[in-house]
Design a protein around this motif. Structure first.
Motif, PDB file in Angstrom:
ATOM      1  N   PHE A  19       0.832  -1.198   0.000  1.00  0.00           N
ATOM      2  CA  PHE A  19       0.000   0.000   0.000  1.00  0.00           C
ATOM      3  C   PHE A  19       0.864   1.244   0.000  1.00  0.00           C
ATOM      4  CE2 PHE A  19      -2.035  -2.910   3.226  1.00  0.00           C
ATOM      5  CZ  PHE A  19      -2.950  -3.474   2.350  1.00  0.00           C
ATOM      6  N   MET A  20       0.614   2.128  -0.931  1.00  0.00           N
ATOM      7  CA  MET A  20       1.167   3.477  -0.897  1.00  0.00           C
ATOM      8  C   MET A  20       0.031   4.407  -0.485  1.00  0.00           C
ATOM      9  SD  MET A  20       2.337   5.822  -4.153  1.00  0.00           S
ATOM     10  CE  MET A  20       3.735   4.811  -4.628  1.00  0.00           C
ATOM     11  N   MET A  21       0.136   5.026   0.671  1.00  0.00           N
ATOM     12  CA  MET A  21      -0.926   5.923   1.119  1.00  0.00           C
ATOM     13  C   MET A  21      -0.620   7.350   0.674  1.00  0.00           C
ATOM     14  SD  MET A  21      -3.772   6.809   2.465  1.00  0.00           S
ATOM     15  CE  MET A  21      -4.294   5.151   2.925  1.00  0.00           C
ATOM     16  N   ILE A  22      -1.582   7.974   0.032  1.00  0.00           N
ATOM     17  CA  ILE A  22      -1.456   9.373  -0.365  1.00  0.00           C
ATOM     18  C   ILE A  22      -2.608  10.118   0.284  1.00  0.00           C
ATOM     19  CG2 ILE A  22      -1.099  10.985  -2.259  1.00  0.00           C
ATOM     20  CD1 ILE A  22      -0.517   8.597  -4.048  1.00  0.00           C
ATOM     21  N   ARG A  23      -2.283  10.849   1.332  1.00  0.00           N
ATOM     22  CA  ARG A  23      -3.306  11.497   2.143  1.00  0.00           C
ATOM     23  C   ARG A  23      -3.808  12.761   1.445  1.00  0.00           C
ATOM     24  NH1 ARG A  23      -3.798  14.957   6.679  1.00  0.00           N
ATOM     25  NH2 ARG A  23      -5.683  14.372   7.822  1.00  0.00           N
ATOM     26  N   THR A  24      -5.081  12.744   1.079  1.00  0.00           N
ATOM     27  CA  THR A  24      -5.655  13.794   0.244  1.00  0.00           C
ATOM     28  C   THR A  24      -7.075  14.144   0.655  1.00  0.00           C
ATOM     29  OG1 THR A  24      -4.360  12.887  -1.608  1.00  0.00           O
ATOM     30  CG2 THR A  24      -6.112  14.379  -2.197  1.00  0.00           C
ATOM     31  N   VAL A  25      -7.724  13.262   1.417  1.00  0.00           N
ATOM     32  CA  VAL A  25      -9.154  13.387   1.688  1.00  0.00           C
ATOM     33  C   VAL A  25      -9.381  13.794   3.142  1.00  0.00           C
ATOM     34  CG1 VAL A  25     -11.385  12.233   1.602  1.00  0.00           C
ATOM     35  CG2 VAL A  25      -9.583  11.592  -0.032  1.00  0.00           C
ATOM     36  N   PRO A  26      -9.871  15.010   3.398  1.00  0.00           N
ATOM     37  CA  PRO A  26     -10.158  15.466   4.766  1.00  0.00           C
ATOM     38  C   PRO A  26     -11.551  15.036   5.183  1.00  0.00           C
ATOM     39  CG  PRO A  26     -10.654  17.210   3.252  1.00  0.00           C
ATOM     40  CD  PRO A  26     -10.195  16.028   2.399  1.00  0.00           C
ATOM     41  N   ASP A  27     -11.977  15.437   6.347  1.00  0.00           N
ATOM     42  CA  ASP A  27     -13.384  15.343   6.701  1.00  0.00           C
ATOM     43  C   ASP A  27     -14.027  16.610   6.143  1.00  0.00           C
ATOM     44  OD1 ASP A  27     -15.912  15.024   7.873  1.00  0.00           O
ATOM     45  OD2 ASP A  27     -15.039  13.983   9.578  1.00  0.00           O
ATOM     46  N   GLY A  28     -14.686  16.463   5.026  1.00  0.00           N
ATOM     47  CA  GLY A  28     -15.131  17.558   4.178  1.00  0.00           C
ATOM     48  C   GLY A  28     -14.863  17.105   2.748  1.00  0.00           C
ATOM     49  N   ASP A  29     -14.792  18.011   1.812  1.00  0.00           N
ATOM     50  CA  ASP A  29     -14.522  17.626   0.427  1.00  0.00           C
ATOM     51  C   ASP A  29     -13.046  17.753   0.084  1.00  0.00           C
ATOM     52  OD1 ASP A  29     -17.070  16.905  -0.234  1.00  0.00           O
ATOM     53  OD2 ASP A  29     -17.579  18.771  -1.265  1.00  0.00           O
ATOM     54  N   GLU A  30     -12.539  16.737  -0.589  1.00  0.00           N
ATOM     55  CA  GLU A  30     -11.185  16.797  -1.144  1.00  0.00           C
ATOM     56  C   GLU A  30     -11.123  17.901  -2.200  1.00  0.00           C
ATOM     57  OE1 GLU A  30     -13.803  14.570  -3.674  1.00  0.00           O
ATOM     58  OE2 GLU A  30     -13.341  14.327  -1.539  1.00  0.00           O
ATOM     59  N   ARG A  31      -9.913  18.346  -2.494  1.00  0.00           N
ATOM     60  CA  ARG A  31      -9.730  19.442  -3.462  1.00  0.00           C
ATOM     61  C   ARG A  31      -9.082  18.912  -4.731  1.00  0.00           C
ATOM     62  NH1 ARG A  31      -9.337  24.908  -0.646  1.00  0.00           N
ATOM     63  NH2 ARG A  31     -10.189  24.544   1.439  1.00  0.00           N
ATOM     64  N   ASP A  32      -9.547  19.448  -5.876  1.00  0.00           N
ATOM     65  CA  ASP A  32      -9.080  18.968  -7.174  1.00  0.00           C
ATOM     66  C   ASP A  32      -7.560  19.017  -7.297  1.00  0.00           C
ATOM     67  OD1 ASP A  32     -11.724  18.610  -7.912  1.00  0.00           O
ATOM     68  OD2 ASP A  32     -11.867  20.542  -8.935  1.00  0.00           O
ATOM     69  N   LYS A  33      -6.974  20.076  -6.817  1.00  0.00           N
ATOM     70  CA  LYS A  33      -5.517  20.228  -6.922  1.00  0.00           C
ATOM     71  C   LYS A  33      -4.808  19.076  -6.231  1.00  0.00           C
ATOM     72  CE  LYS A  33      -1.822  23.464  -5.566  1.00  0.00           C
ATOM     73  NZ  LYS A  33      -1.540  24.806  -4.998  1.00  0.00           N
ATOM     74  N   ASP A  34      -5.271  18.715  -5.030  1.00  0.00           N
ATOM     75  CA  ASP A  34      -4.640  17.645  -4.276  1.00  0.00           C
ATOM     76  C   ASP A  34      -4.863  16.293  -4.949  1.00  0.00           C
ATOM     77  OD1 ASP A  34      -4.002  19.635  -2.430  1.00  0.00           O
ATOM     78  OD2 ASP A  34      -5.771  19.223  -1.200  1.00  0.00           O
ATOM     79  N   VAL A  35      -6.060  16.071  -5.479  1.00  0.00           N
ATOM     80  CA  VAL A  35      -6.356  14.810  -6.165  1.00  0.00           C
ATOM     81  C   VAL A  35      -5.461  14.652  -7.388  1.00  0.00           C
ATOM     82  CG1 VAL A  35      -8.113  13.544  -7.456  1.00  0.00           C
ATOM     83  CG2 VAL A  35      -8.728  14.704  -5.319  1.00  0.00           C
ATOM     84  N   ALA A  36      -5.333  15.724  -8.157  1.00  0.00           N
ATOM     85  CA  ALA A  36      -4.481  15.664  -9.347  1.00  0.00           C
ATOM     86  C   ALA A  36      -3.041  15.346  -8.966  1.00  0.00           C
ATOM     87  CB  ALA A  36      -4.551  16.983 -10.110  1.00  0.00           C
TER      88      ALA A  36
END
Length: 565
Positions: free
Chosen positions: A339-356
């Motif tokens: 598993f490679m964990m990429i922390r991007t998702v908060p409690d709330g909505d993730e942001r496009d910049k971080d997802v990209a």
């Protein structure tokens, strides 16, 4: 005391997976594109699934086989015993999990954590010169250089509302000046606030009910309140009408997945969302410290892949590849996985910049599969996410995404990210996944799952899935968030044993070998008062639920030269 019927429509709000967001007209909306990549029709004839005669889900039901176990799982255990017995995986597959974090110390996961072979942890140096310092197990795009992390964030509709009203949550993005668009955003924002306030009120009521009934049930069962289970409550003798009513309420709630811990966690999350996620004056990017208005910026964040509450990502990881056969907890799907964990998702909505940026990080650091269990109703930087998806597609990386938990038709109300490029077309290596239920019959489709005859590729188990959570614990959760890692795990399982197959081969095999339930009549997902009976085949492209046994049989054939599906 009341029955639990009022909770039925609420579980999409706190079910794992895509955060529950009000369905809106997105901004910007994708240009019409072609339908999903062509795939062969399912190899098996259509069949049906009778209603399962069980009061609760078996602990490993997603691994079971409908024909032999009479539970509509994906036939992993049957494949292991009948197709893979005595065979060792030929490679270990790296899966990137874009999520909220992972418990790196979990006994059922730590052996399968990816370790960047060129990075020396904790020395404060970028040893492999990839632009990310100390990225031993992955990266955190929602953290700051000072080590702080974002836990709460706003919803995307809140950020759009803030752009219309020059509030702090806009995070420096230019304002929206289109009055008609702002009017729509404001309406969506107000609708979501009302729905969230209603949900908080109902969850508080359920919480109060539990506080009333748990002491009596615990005393009758001779256990502590936190040790109560549905089986223990079911065994309680109703010595008086009050105890009998408490027993029935507990069982009604538990049958819907509303255990005391689920209610407590859900209430905490919902109250936090009211305080932060719908607050147009809250700007979490002051923690990250990036130039949020620049979607081309890539080098920000920190190496903390755990965060403050990594429950969701830890649960996802366990489904994919909790260590098999170690006598601890559960067995994941793929026996040879990292598993490679990429922390991007908060409690709330993730942001496009971080997802990209998360997608690009996964590709650049060797991931073969990217598992994504998140979603939202607005996507202001969709072009950046599209470019990242094109990047993964060009590098042969399979992307698996949860369809979302709003019980909606994605052809009418899109959820983001999705594989429809703004410029037209779509990635070849994308799987959109809906959630199925262990209950079979007309409940085969999870009532919260998004669907779409041309938008969702396959369904997979996503209700009452037992998996890892922080602190060496295990819990059942529900959502398309659980269904997507089932498919990611299946893809990794195929790659484990057939390294000569490409991601394109694996995708086609998964879609072509589903258990074909296209003719099964099911309750269409959505609010109970709007539900109607429809063929299961109208909810997805494949009309079926992924099947490991069928997929591995076809993988063997394709690997040995049979024409590809």
């Amino acid at each position: 005391m009341q029955s639990s019927r009022f909770l039925v429509a609420l579980f999409a709000a706190v079910a794992c997976g895509a955060p529950a967001t009000v369905a809106t007209s997105p901004a910007p909306s994708p240009a019409p594109g072609p339908t999903a990549p062509a795939t062969a029709a399912p190899s098996a004839p259509a069949s049906t699934v009778p209603r399962v005669a069980l009061s609760e889900a078996p602990r490993n039901w997603q691994l079971l086989d409908e024909a032999t176990d009479h539970v509509p799982g994906i036939s992993v255990e049957r494949a292991m015993t009948q197709l893979l017995a005595g065979r060792a995986p030929k490679q270990t597959v790296l899966v990137a999990i874009i999520d909220n974090g992972i418990d790196t110390a979990h006994a059922d996961l730590r052996a399968n954590l990816w370790v960047n072979p060129k990075e020396v942890g904790g020395n404060g140096k970028d040893d492999d010169n990839n632009g990310f310092t100390d990225d031993v197990h992955g990266w955190n795009f929602i953290g700051g250089k000072d080590g702080q992390d974002v836990h709460w964030d706003t919803f995307e509709v809140t950020r759009e509302f803030a752009r219309c009203h020059n509030r702090a949550a806009a995070s420096g993005i230019p304002p929206i000046t289109d009055a008609a668009r702002c009017s729509q955003v404001e309406a969506d924002y107000n609708k979501q606030r009302k729905e969230l306030e209603d949900n908080v009120r109902n969850y508080r009521q359920a919480h109060d009910i539990y506080q009333q009934i748990l002491p009596a049930l615990a005393t009758a069962a001779h256990v502590s309140a936190d040790s109560l289970t549905a089986d223990r409550v079911r065994a309680v003798s109703a010595a008086n009408p009050t105890l009998g009513q408490a027993r029935q309420i507990y069982l009604d709630l538990a049958s819907q997945g509303a255990t005391p811990s689920v209610i407590e966690d859900g209430l905490k999350s919902l109250e936090g969302q009211l305080k932060y996620s719908l607050n147009p004056d809250y700007n979490s990017r002051t923690i990250v410290g990036d130039n949020y208005a620049d979607p081309s910026e890539h080098r920000y964040g920190n190496a903390d892949v755990m965060g403050q509450d990594p429950k969701h990502g830890t649960h996802v990881a366990g489904i994919i590849g909790a260590v098999r056969g170690n006598g601890v907890g559960i067995d994941g799907i793929a026996p040879a996985v990292k598993f490679m964990m990429i922390r991007t998702v908060p409690d709330g909505d993730e942001r496009d910049k971080d997802v990209a940026n998360a997608i690009r990080y996964a590709v650049d650091n060797g991931a073969r599969i990217i598992s994504m269990s998140f979603g939202k109703a607005y996507s202001p930087f969709k072009a950046a996410v599209d470019d990242a998806a094109k990047y993964a597609d060009a590098h042969g990386v399979l992307m698996v995404h949860a369809a979302g938990n709003d019980g909606q038709d994605l052809s009418k109300k899109p959820s983001f990210p999705n594989p429809a490029y703004l410029s037209g077309g779509r990635p070849a290596l994308w799987l959109e996944v809906g959630a199925s239920s262990w209950k079979g019959g007309d409940s085969l489709a999870a009532n919260f799952s998004n669907y779409g005859q041309q938008q969702v590729d396959v369904f997979a188990p996503g209700v009452d899935i037992l998996s890892t959570v922080p602190g060496n614990q295990y819990e059942k959760d529900s959502g398309t968030s659980m269904a997507a890692p089932v498919v990611s795990g299946l893809a990794a399982l195929i790659m484990d044993y057939y390294p000569n197959l490409t991601a394109s081969d694996v995708r086609r095999i998964i879609v072509s070998t589903v258990s074909n339930y296209s003719g099964q009549i099911v309750a269409r997902p959505g609010p109970p008062d709007q539900s109607k009976q429809v063929p299961f085949g109208t909810l997805s492209i494949s009309g079926g639920i992924v099947n490991a046994y069928n997929a591995l049989k076809m993988a063997e054939e394709v690997s040995n030269g049979k024409p590809k599906p």
